[in-house]
Design a protein around this motif. Structure first.
Motif, PDB file in Angstrom:
ATOM      1  N   ALA A 184       3.161   5.224   2.219  1.00 32.86           N
ATOM      2  CA  ALA A 184       2.704   3.976   2.821  1.00 32.86           C
ATOM      3  C   ALA A 184       3.216   3.810   4.242  1.00 32.86           C
ATOM      4  O   ALA A 184       2.547   3.238   5.100  1.00 32.86           O
ATOM      5  CB  ALA A 184       3.150   2.792   1.965  1.00 32.86           C
ATOM      6  N   ARG A 185       4.407   4.318   4.492  1.00 30.31           N
ATOM      7  CA  ARG A 185       5.044   4.153   5.796  1.00 30.31           C
ATOM      8  C   ARG A 185       4.537   5.165   6.835  1.00 30.31           C
ATOM      9  O   ARG A 185       4.401   4.839   8.023  1.00 30.31           O
ATOM     10  CB  ARG A 185       6.560   4.280   5.643  1.00 30.31           C
ATOM     11  CG  ARG A 185       7.363   3.938   6.899  1.00 30.31           C
ATOM     12  CD  ARG A 185       8.853   4.045   6.657  1.00 30.31           C
ATOM     13  NE  ARG A 185       9.283   3.167   5.585  1.00 30.31           N
ATOM     14  CZ  ARG A 185       9.731   3.579   4.398  1.00 30.31           C
ATOM     15  NH1 ARG A 185       9.834   4.881   4.141  1.00 30.31           N
ATOM     16  NH2 ARG A 185      10.085   2.715   3.472  1.00 30.31           N
ATOM     17  N   LYS A 186       4.232   6.387   6.392  1.00 30.03           N
ATOM     18  CA  LYS A 186       4.020   7.451   7.378  1.00 30.03           C
ATOM     19  C   LYS A 186       2.685   8.175   7.298  1.00 30.03           C
ATOM     20  O   LYS A 186       2.255   8.760   8.289  1.00 30.03           O
ATOM     21  CB  LYS A 186       5.152   8.473   7.250  1.00 30.03           C
ATOM     22  CG  LYS A 186       6.503   7.854   7.542  1.00 30.03           C
ATOM     23  CD  LYS A 186       7.629   8.853   7.537  1.00 30.03           C
ATOM     24  CE  LYS A 186       8.934   8.155   7.936  1.00 30.03           C
ATOM     25  NZ  LYS A 186      10.086   9.069   7.918  1.00 30.03           N
ATOM     26  N   ALA A 187       2.043   8.160   6.154  1.00 26.98           N
ATOM     27  CA  ALA A 187       0.795   8.914   6.013  1.00 26.98           C
ATOM     28  C   ALA A 187      -0.413   8.031   6.306  1.00 26.98           C
ATOM     29  O   ALA A 187      -0.303   6.813   6.465  1.00 26.98           O
ATOM     30  CB  ALA A 187       0.698   9.502   4.617  1.00 26.98           C
ATOM     31  N   ASP A 188      -1.573   8.665   6.360  1.00 29.04           N
ATOM     32  CA  ASP A 188      -2.814   7.919   6.568  1.00 29.04           C
ATOM     33  C   ASP A 188      -3.337   7.331   5.271  1.00 29.04           C
ATOM     34  O   ASP A 188      -4.126   6.381   5.275  1.00 29.04           O
ATOM     35  CB  ASP A 188      -3.879   8.854   7.155  1.00 29.04           C
ATOM     36  CG  ASP A 188      -3.437   9.464   8.470  1.00 29.04           C
ATOM     37  OD1 ASP A 188      -3.378   8.723   9.463  1.00 29.04           O
ATOM     38  OD2 ASP A 188      -3.119  10.666   8.497  1.00 29.04           O
ATOM     39  N   ARG A 209       1.885  -1.667  -0.595  1.00 26.44           N
ATOM     40  CA  ARG A 209       1.523  -2.806   0.259  1.00 26.44           C
ATOM     41  C   ARG A 209       2.749  -3.544   0.774  1.00 26.44           C
ATOM     42  O   ARG A 209       2.760  -4.055   1.900  1.00 26.44           O
ATOM     43  CB  ARG A 209       0.614  -3.756  -0.519  1.00 26.44           C
ATOM     44  CG  ARG A 209      -0.800  -3.218  -0.668  1.00 26.44           C
ATOM     45  CD  ARG A 209      -1.651  -4.104  -1.531  1.00 26.44           C
ATOM     46  NE  ARG A 209      -3.030  -3.629  -1.557  1.00 26.44           N
ATOM     47  CZ  ARG A 209      -3.824  -3.677  -2.614  1.00 26.44           C
ATOM     48  NH1 ARG A 209      -3.357  -4.189  -3.753  1.00 26.44           N
ATOM     49  NH2 ARG A 209      -5.059  -3.231  -2.556  1.00 26.44           N
ATOM     50  N   LYS A 210       3.781  -3.611  -0.036  1.00 27.17           N
ATOM     51  CA  LYS A 210       5.023  -4.246   0.404  1.00 27.17           C
ATOM     52  C   LYS A 210       5.580  -3.526   1.630  1.00 27.17           C
ATOM     53  O   LYS A 210       6.009  -4.161   2.608  1.00 27.17           O
ATOM     54  CB  LYS A 210       6.050  -4.236  -0.730  1.00 27.17           C
ATOM     55  CG  LYS A 210       7.363  -4.934  -0.411  1.00 27.17           C
ATOM     56  CD  LYS A 210       8.243  -4.985  -1.659  1.00 27.17           C
ATOM     57  CE  LYS A 210       9.538  -5.751  -1.388  1.00 27.17           C
ATOM     58  NZ  LYS A 210      10.427  -5.038  -0.440  1.00 27.17           N
ATOM     59  N   VAL A 211       5.564  -2.202   1.598  1.00 27.68           N
ATOM     60  CA  VAL A 211       6.035  -1.417   2.738  1.00 27.68           C
ATOM     61  C   VAL A 211       5.151  -1.670   3.959  1.00 27.68           C
ATOM     62  O   VAL A 211       5.655  -1.865   5.069  1.00 27.68           O
ATOM     63  CB  VAL A 211       6.047   0.083   2.396  1.00 27.68           C
ATOM     64  CG1 VAL A 211       6.302   0.930   3.637  1.00 27.68           C
ATOM     65  CG2 VAL A 211       7.085   0.380   1.339  1.00 27.68           C
ATOM     66  N   ARG A 212       3.847  -1.676   3.751  1.00 26.04           N
ATOM     67  CA  ARG A 212       2.934  -1.894   4.880  1.00 26.04           C
ATOM     68  C   ARG A 212       3.157  -3.271   5.511  1.00 26.04           C
ATOM     69  O   ARG A 212       3.125  -3.411   6.740  1.00 26.04           O
ATOM     70  CB  ARG A 212       1.482  -1.782   4.407  1.00 26.04           C
ATOM     71  CG  ARG A 212       1.093  -0.473   3.769  1.00 26.04           C
ATOM     72  CD  ARG A 212       0.998   0.672   4.726  1.00 26.04           C
ATOM     73  NE  ARG A 212      -0.134   0.588   5.617  1.00 26.04           N
ATOM     74  CZ  ARG A 212      -0.477   1.571   6.450  1.00 26.04           C
ATOM     75  NH1 ARG A 212       0.219   2.700   6.480  1.00 26.04           N
ATOM     76  NH2 ARG A 212      -1.501   1.436   7.268  1.00 26.04           N
ATOM     77  N   ARG A 213       3.412  -4.272   4.680  1.00 25.15           N
ATOM     78  CA  ARG A 213       3.677  -5.611   5.220  1.00 25.15           C
ATOM     79  C   ARG A 213       4.977  -5.632   6.012  1.00 25.15           C
ATOM     80  O   ARG A 213       5.039  -6.187   7.117  1.00 25.15           O
ATOM     81  CB  ARG A 213       3.731  -6.640   4.089  1.00 25.15           C
ATOM     82  CG  ARG A 213       2.391  -6.932   3.417  1.00 25.15           C
ATOM     83  CD  ARG A 213       2.483  -8.167   2.544  1.00 25.15           C
ATOM     84  NE  ARG A 213       3.419  -7.993   1.442  1.00 25.15           N
ATOM     85  CZ  ARG A 213       3.069  -7.569   0.229  1.00 25.15           C
ATOM     86  NH1 ARG A 213       1.805  -7.262  -0.032  1.00 25.15           N
ATOM     87  NH2 ARG A 213       3.974  -7.446  -0.737  1.00 25.15           N
TER      88      ARG A 213
END
Length: 353
Positions: A184-188, A209-213
């Motif tokens: 979630a943090r680094k890939a597409d 989604r938590k990481v993306r937020r």
């Protein structure tokens, strides 16, 4: 009707069963003509032909279908080699390449290694992205080129030949929280290998989604590896897929610890699969390890209407790509298996296009 892409990951054991395989790789055109969006080949050198050579052969016979690894790993190739190879495939195919990567499984088991450490995987992924972005990658601490006493030598590593501005999309195959977070943090894209139940998919998506937020990143793009067979006799059907079910579900207990939301019965079955799994029979286990309830949690088996409903449920949660792994497929040598795959193409696929 919601839209979704459908890709196929060609199962390893079909290479061994397919007496018709003659090096032509014509199955890629079969999938393209059927309307599938992408084809992934397993990078497992001891069980299947070399993945990038195979993908190149398929690229030369097709024009639309996307092509990639499903999945490669950090151990068998240096990050510079992986980046260079997938970038070459992308240019050769006219921008159709996709890099799927995970911590490693059968490719490593058959050369004597367990999956890469999470920290090593993350470092490798960072290097891979840097190479594909055209950035410089610092030499490792144990580099020793300076001991050659050359007149000059590189001070860092970079793909000097890579001039295209478009980076190949990278998807991380993930089943546990730590790798889901890295993806979630680094890939597409995060390519989930957690089963087919809405509860398990929702659990994994919420982690991502938590990481993306927290990182203030764009909306998550997520795929799901699923095993699905369209047939009214669901009990007979899931037994046909038992090998694929055990192969895929064991990622939820890879090191003996059950991951994700489960009932006690599911947890017990996952523990049993972990203890009994024989890598020498990868993807070919009989139905005795699992139950019908377990099979329907980790796969989708039933009539077209039932399959469409199950898929719709996952699309509504946020899955926009399904990677069909281990089920009947159009290029299998068994005509009965092909008939089952044709039912998916005829009765299910059009509902998502």
């Amino acid at each position: 009707m919601p839209k979704a892409e459908f890709w196929i990951a060609r199962p390893t054991h079909y290479w061994m069963l397919d007496s018709k395989f003659d090096g032509s790789f014509n199955f890629g055109k079969i999938y393209e003509d059927a309307g599938l969006d992408g084809l992934l080949l397993f990078d497992t050198q001891n069980l299947a032909p070399e993945v990038y050579t195979s993908l190149t052969a398929i690229a030369l016979q097709t024009s639309r279908i996307k092509l990639g690894t499903g999945v490669t790993n950090p151990k068998t190739r240096h990050a510079a080699v992986t980046a260079s190879t997938i970038a070459t495939l992308d240019q050769l195919s006219g921008g159709r390449a996709y890099l799927g990567i995970g911590r490693g499984d059968s490719a490593l088991a058959h050369i004597g290694y367990k999956p890469s450490k999470v920290s090593d995987f993350e470092s490798y992924l960072e290097q891979l992205i840097a190479y594909l972005d055209g950035d410089e990658v610092v030499f490792p601490k144990d580099s020793n080129i300076d001991t050659l006493n050359l007149g000059d030598h590189p001070e860092s590593s970079r793909l000097t030949w890579l001039t295209n501005e478009r980076r190949i999309p990278i998807g991380v195959a993930a089943s546990g929280p730590k790798v889901i977070e890295i993806a979630a943090r680094k890939a597409d894209r995060v390519d989930l290998q957690v089963g087919a139940s809405a509860a398990r998919i929702d659990w994994a998506l919420e982690i991502a989604r938590k990481v993306r937020r927290e990182e203030r990143l764009d909306e998550l793009r997520a795929s799901a590896y699923i095993n699905m067979i369209v047939n009214e006799d669901s009990e007979k059907t899931w037994r046909m897929a038992a090998g694929a079910i055990t192969s895929q579900s064991r990622f939820s207990a890879m090191h003996g610890k059950v991951i994700g939301p489960t009932s006690k019965a599911t947890a017990d079955t996952l523990t049993k699969i972990h203890s009994a799994y024989d890598m020498k029979q990868h993807g070919q286990h009989d139905p005795g390890l699992i139950t019908s309830e377990f099979a329907h949690e980790f796969g989708i088996y039933g009539s077209p209407a039932y399959c469409i409903d199950r898929l719709n449920e996952l699309v509504e949660l946020g899955i926009d790509r399904f990677i069909m792994a281990g089920g009947p497929e159009l290029a299998h040598p068994d005509s009965e298996v092909v008939k089952l795959a044709e039912r998916f193409v005829k009765d299910v696929l059009p509902h998502f296009k």
